[in-house]
Scaffold this active site. Structure first.
Site, short mmCIF file in Angstrom:
data_model
loop_
_atom_site.label_atom_id
_atom_site.label_comp_id
_atom_site.label_asym_id
_atom_site.label_seq_id
_atom_site.Cartn_x
_atom_site.Cartn_y
_atom_site.Cartn_z
N HIS A 4 0.86 -1.18 0.00
CA HIS A 4 0.00 0.00 0.00
C HIS A 4 0.90 1.25 0.00
O HIS A 4 2.00 1.21 0.56
CB HIS A 4 -0.90 -0.05 1.25
CG HIS A 4 -1.86 1.09 1.34
ND1 HIS A 4 -1.49 2.33 1.83
CD2 HIS A 4 -3.16 1.19 0.98
CE1 HIS A 4 -2.54 3.13 1.76
NE2 HIS A 4 -3.55 2.48 1.25
N VAL A 40 1.33 3.92 1.68
CA VAL A 40 1.97 4.45 2.90
C VAL A 40 3.05 3.51 3.44
O VAL A 40 3.81 3.89 4.32
CB VAL A 40 0.97 4.74 4.05
CG1 VAL A 40 0.01 5.84 3.67
CG2 VAL A 40 0.26 3.50 4.53
N LYS A 41 3.15 2.30 2.91
CA LYS A 41 4.12 1.34 3.43
C LYS A 41 5.51 1.63 2.85
O LYS A 41 5.71 2.63 2.19
CB LYS A 41 3.64 -0.09 3.15
CG LYS A 41 2.21 -0.38 3.65
CD LYS A 41 2.09 -0.47 5.15
CE LYS A 41 0.66 -0.37 5.65
NZ LYS A 41 -0.21 -1.51 5.46
N ILE A 42 6.47 0.73 3.08
CA ILE A 42 7.87 1.04 2.75
C ILE A 42 8.10 1.12 1.24
O ILE A 42 8.74 2.04 0.74
CB ILE A 42 8.82 -0.01 3.38
CG1 ILE A 42 8.51 -0.21 4.87
CG2 ILE A 42 10.28 0.36 3.12
CD1 ILE A 42 8.92 0.92 5.77
#
Ligand SMILES: *Cc1c(COP(=O)(O)O)cnc(C)c1O
Length: 388
Positions: free
Chosen positions: A188, A190-192
């Protein structure tokens, strides 16, 4: 005019865009060569044998539970301090879900609580079939201890590493599955690293891998070794179980493979910014993130806890004043057992007091690879003003 600083966001380079455009001009936009390329890049990075790309971490958790044979009559345990997906996957399979309260320093599920609960549950024969440790904010759980308990009590372990690609535990990459049956990542935005929407299951077990690739595509196989009768011809396939369409597109996988080349750069930057927050915030009435010496976090989140006895505002006031100052603070997480849907299943406030105490004090402040030092300074200044 100061712009809004979100708590997290993707970082897309011109090379990432070129990689996606290349797929759009090619013969395959789904189920082409980009999927195995992305899977191999992640598997190699993590030092694991098999990787299966899917549409989201939620889908990944679902088929991981099914591959581990979770069904009705079974029990799954996870942390209450997580996104609802880590628990919902158990309910999708018809299993019962329960939680293990969190450690007061790492905010991961507490090993001591897990041990006590296993002992109690063993006596009443209600042991879990699966435990899902969640590597909260990018810091790995104490996987060696969990693996010992898994051996002793006979449960399987699925790591929810949605926050933790690029992190390490005892000097091995999270995702190596050294102490677990499977590991799940989320992509997603917002993830790394990101693929828009996307997720992956990793495993060293060939039996699980075979099931996972079938479950991703309706339970269908084209491998004659798994068929119940001789192939009818080149068109032939068999559906062996009830699966889904959880396939990632090549468009997404090309973005993922391109982002993988920047994973170390992203994590290095996040670690640098986290350390800088540690220094800039140390004199404020806050509890800053504590790191277990066995772990190196990927720093998906930077969570501060307010020392409310030393601040003359409420948690909610601090949160809202930061938002008004253009700082995109957030709160990870509302304890899952307090959600109305879970309350209807019988959970209530006070069931997992550490996670609830944490919830009353925690705020996630902006952290992402593209956060500039000027923006970070603005976050720190705003915090100082609000809680001064
Ligand atoms: C984001 C997240 C998920 C779900 O990921 P999706 O890819 O959005 O389905 C699951 N577990 C945790 C801990 C997460 O942070």
């Amino acid at each position: 005019m100061n712009s809004f600083i979100p708590y997290g966001r993707q970082d897309i380079s011109p090379q990432d865009i070129d990689a996606v455009v290349e797929v759009l001009r090619s013969d395959w936009i789904t189920q082409g060569p980009a999927i195995p390329r992305f899977e191999q890049a992640v598997a190699e990075y993590c030092g694991v044998k098999y990787a299966v790309a899917v549409t989201s971490a939620t889908a990944a958790l679902h088929i991981a539970c099914l591959a581990a044979d979770l069904g009705s009559g079974d029990i799954l345990w996870t942390s209450p301090n997580t996104f609802v997906a880590s628990a919902n996957c158990g309910l999708y399979c018809g299993a019962e879900v329960d939680f293990v309260d969190i450690d007061r320093r790492t905010y991961n599920l507490s090993i001591e609580e897990l041990e006590c609960k296993l002992e109690r549950s063993n006596q009443i024969e209600k042991l879990p079939k699966i435990v899902i440790p969640v590597h909260f904010s990018g810091q790995s759980c104490q996987m060696d201890r969990i693996a010992d308990l898994a051996q002793k009590y006979g449960f399987q372990v699925i790591e929810d590493a949605s926050h933790a690609i690029g992190a390490s535990y005892q000097e091995k990459p999270v995702g190596s599955c050294q102490f677990s049956d499977m590991t799940v990542f989320s992509f997603h935005p917002v993830k790394i690293i990101t693929t828009g929407e996307g997720g992956m299951v990793l495993t060293n077990r060939e039996d699980l891998y075979e099931k996972l690739i079938r479950l991703r595509t309706h339970g269908i196989t084209r491998n004659p070794n798994f068929m119940t009768e001789e192939s009818h011809g080149g068109w032939y396939y068999q559906q062996l179980e009830l699966g889904f369409n959880y396939r990632m597109t090549d468009i997404q996988a090309a973005l993922g493979a391109s982002q993988m080349q920047r994973l170390d750069e992203f994590v290095t930057r996040r670690r640098f910014l986290a350390k800088r927050y540690d220094e800039l915030l140390q004199d404020l009435p806050l509890t800053l993130p504590w790191q277990h010496p066995d772990t190196e976090s990927s720093w998906h989140l930077y969570v501060i806890r307010l020392k409310l006895d030393k601040i003359c505002k409420t948690h909610r006031q601090v949160f809202e004043e930061l938002r008004q100052a253009g700082i995109g603070v957030n709160l990870h997480y509302i304890p899952v057992h307090t959600q109305p849907y879970y309350q209807e299943l019988g959970f209530k406030w006070e069931d997992f007091p550490q996670s609830e105490q944490y919830y009353r004090e925690a705020i996630s402040i902006p952290l992402y690879a593209g956060l500039t030092l000027e923006e970070q300074d603005r976050v720190v200044r705003a915090l100082r003003e609000v809680i001064a």
